[in-house]
Design a protein around this motif. Structure first.
Motif, PDB file in Angstrom:
ATOM      1  N   PHE A  51     -13.406 -37.594 -12.481  1.00  0.00           N
ATOM      2  CA  PHE A  51     -12.264 -37.041 -11.762  1.00  0.00           C
ATOM      3  C   PHE A  51     -12.547 -35.658 -11.201  1.00  0.00           C
ATOM      4  O   PHE A  51     -12.145 -35.342 -10.087  1.00  0.00           O
ATOM      5  CB  PHE A  51     -11.046 -36.992 -12.693  1.00  0.00           C
ATOM      6  CG  PHE A  51      -9.828 -36.447 -12.020  1.00  0.00           C
ATOM      7  CD1 PHE A  51      -9.134 -37.197 -11.097  1.00  0.00           C
ATOM      8  CD2 PHE A  51      -9.384 -35.163 -12.292  1.00  0.00           C
ATOM      9  CE1 PHE A  51      -8.014 -36.694 -10.456  1.00  0.00           C
ATOM     10  CE2 PHE A  51      -8.281 -34.643 -11.667  1.00  0.00           C
ATOM     11  CZ  PHE A  51      -7.591 -35.417 -10.747  1.00  0.00           C
ATOM     12  N   GLU A  52     -13.280 -34.829 -11.958  1.00  0.00           N
ATOM     13  CA  GLU A  52     -13.564 -33.468 -11.492  1.00  0.00           C
ATOM     14  C   GLU A  52     -14.369 -33.476 -10.199  1.00  0.00           C
ATOM     15  O   GLU A  52     -14.077 -32.731  -9.274  1.00  0.00           O
ATOM     16  CB  GLU A  52     -14.313 -32.679 -12.574  1.00  0.00           C
ATOM     17  CG  GLU A  52     -13.473 -32.360 -13.781  1.00  0.00           C
ATOM     18  CD  GLU A  52     -12.275 -31.494 -13.429  1.00  0.00           C
ATOM     19  OE1 GLU A  52     -12.416 -30.566 -12.624  1.00  0.00           O
ATOM     20  OE2 GLU A  52     -11.194 -31.777 -13.956  1.00  0.00           O
ATOM     21  N   ARG A  87     -12.147 -34.663  -7.390  1.00  0.00           N
ATOM     22  CA  ARG A  87     -11.168 -33.639  -7.037  1.00  0.00           C
ATOM     23  C   ARG A  87     -11.825 -32.535  -6.211  1.00  0.00           C
ATOM     24  O   ARG A  87     -11.262 -32.068  -5.212  1.00  0.00           O
ATOM     25  CB  ARG A  87     -10.536 -33.044  -8.290  1.00  0.00           C
ATOM     26  CG  ARG A  87      -9.338 -32.159  -7.972  1.00  0.00           C
ATOM     27  CD  ARG A  87      -8.725 -31.635  -9.207  1.00  0.00           C
ATOM     28  NE  ARG A  87      -9.635 -30.588  -9.685  1.00  0.00           N
ATOM     29  CZ  ARG A  87      -9.486 -29.935 -10.815  1.00  0.00           C
ATOM     30  NH1 ARG A  87      -8.497 -30.223 -11.614  1.00  0.00           N
ATOM     31  NH2 ARG A  87     -10.331 -28.994 -11.164  1.00  0.00           N
ATOM     32  N   GLU A  88     -13.042 -32.131  -6.592  1.00  0.00           N
ATOM     33  CA  GLU A  88     -13.753 -31.115  -5.813  1.00  0.00           C
ATOM     34  C   GLU A  88     -14.039 -31.590  -4.399  1.00  0.00           C
ATOM     35  O   GLU A  88     -14.045 -30.815  -3.454  1.00  0.00           O
ATOM     36  CB  GLU A  88     -15.068 -30.746  -6.500  1.00  0.00           C
ATOM     37  CG  GLU A  88     -14.902 -29.933  -7.745  1.00  0.00           C
ATOM     38  CD  GLU A  88     -16.230 -29.650  -8.403  1.00  0.00           C
ATOM     39  OE1 GLU A  88     -17.269 -29.792  -7.726  1.00  0.00           O
ATOM     40  OE2 GLU A  88     -16.230 -29.315  -9.604  1.00  0.00           O
ATOM     41  N   GLY A 100     -12.178 -33.470  -2.694  1.00  0.00           N
ATOM     42  CA  GLY A 100     -10.933 -33.594  -1.946  1.00  0.00           C
ATOM     43  C   GLY A 100     -10.490 -35.029  -1.710  1.00  0.00           C
ATOM     44  O   GLY A 100      -9.745 -35.292  -0.768  1.00  0.00           O
ATOM     45  N   PHE A 134      -8.708 -36.793  -3.861  1.00  0.00           N
ATOM     46  CA  PHE A 134      -7.377 -36.962  -4.429  1.00  0.00           C
ATOM     47  C   PHE A 134      -6.498 -35.815  -3.935  1.00  0.00           C
ATOM     48  O   PHE A 134      -6.875 -34.654  -4.001  1.00  0.00           O
ATOM     49  CB  PHE A 134      -7.421 -36.936  -5.968  1.00  0.00           C
ATOM     50  CG  PHE A 134      -8.030 -38.162  -6.547  1.00  0.00           C
ATOM     51  CD1 PHE A 134      -7.337 -39.357  -6.526  1.00  0.00           C
ATOM     52  CD2 PHE A 134      -9.295 -38.133  -7.105  1.00  0.00           C
ATOM     53  CE1 PHE A 134      -7.894 -40.499  -7.056  1.00  0.00           C
ATOM     54  CE2 PHE A 134      -9.864 -39.255  -7.639  1.00  0.00           C
ATOM     55  CZ  PHE A 134      -9.164 -40.451  -7.617  1.00  0.00           C
ATOM     56  N   TYR A 135      -5.367 -36.147  -3.413  1.00  0.00           N
ATOM     57  CA  TYR A 135      -4.437 -35.127  -2.927  1.00  0.00           C
ATOM     58  C   TYR A 135      -3.221 -35.102  -3.840  1.00  0.00           C
ATOM     59  O   TYR A 135      -2.711 -36.138  -4.228  1.00  0.00           O
ATOM     60  CB  TYR A 135      -4.009 -35.432  -1.497  1.00  0.00           C
ATOM     61  CG  TYR A 135      -5.159 -35.412  -0.530  1.00  0.00           C
ATOM     62  CD1 TYR A 135      -5.672 -34.211  -0.056  1.00  0.00           C
ATOM     63  CD2 TYR A 135      -5.751 -36.597  -0.099  1.00  0.00           C
ATOM     64  CE1 TYR A 135      -6.739 -34.185   0.812  1.00  0.00           C
ATOM     65  CE2 TYR A 135      -6.820 -36.581   0.778  1.00  0.00           C
ATOM     66  CZ  TYR A 135      -7.298 -35.371   1.223  1.00  0.00           C
ATOM     67  OH  TYR A 135      -8.352 -35.346   2.087  1.00  0.00           O
ATOM     68  N   SER A 136      -2.765 -33.908  -4.173  1.00  0.00           N
ATOM     69  CA  SER A 136      -1.580 -33.836  -5.029  1.00  0.00           C
ATOM     70  C   SER A 136      -0.327 -33.803  -4.215  1.00  0.00           C
ATOM     71  O   SER A 136      -0.253 -33.497  -3.101  1.00  0.00           O
ATOM     72  CB  SER A 136      -1.620 -32.642  -5.945  1.00  0.00           C
ATOM     73  OG  SER A 136      -2.407 -31.602  -5.527  1.00  0.00           O
TER      74      SER A 136
END
Length: 60
Positions: free
Chosen positions: A49-50, A53-54, A56, A58-60
């Motif tokens: 996941f890290e 996420r880095e 980009g 996955f968007y929150s």
């Protein structure tokens, strides 16, 4: 057991000297190697996941 870093550098002194004194470098090639490694991790499902996420993905 591997040789200490200083011994390795002394053994490759000509290579180290050339690398530090020449006007060109292999930074672009190293960038491609890193990119290919990241793509392989993503393709084979080893990207955690890290990393995603880095990147980009996955968007929150």
């Amino acid at each position: 057991m591997s040789a200490p870093p200083v011994t390795s550098l002394e053994r490759d002194l000509v290579t180290v000297t050339a690398g530090l004194s020449q006007p060109w470098h292999s930074g672009v090639v190293e960038g491609h190697v890193i990119r290919v490694g990241m793509l392989k991790r993503r393709m084979f499902g080893r990207a955690d996941f890290e990393l995603l996420r880095e990147r980009g993905l996955f968007y929150s």
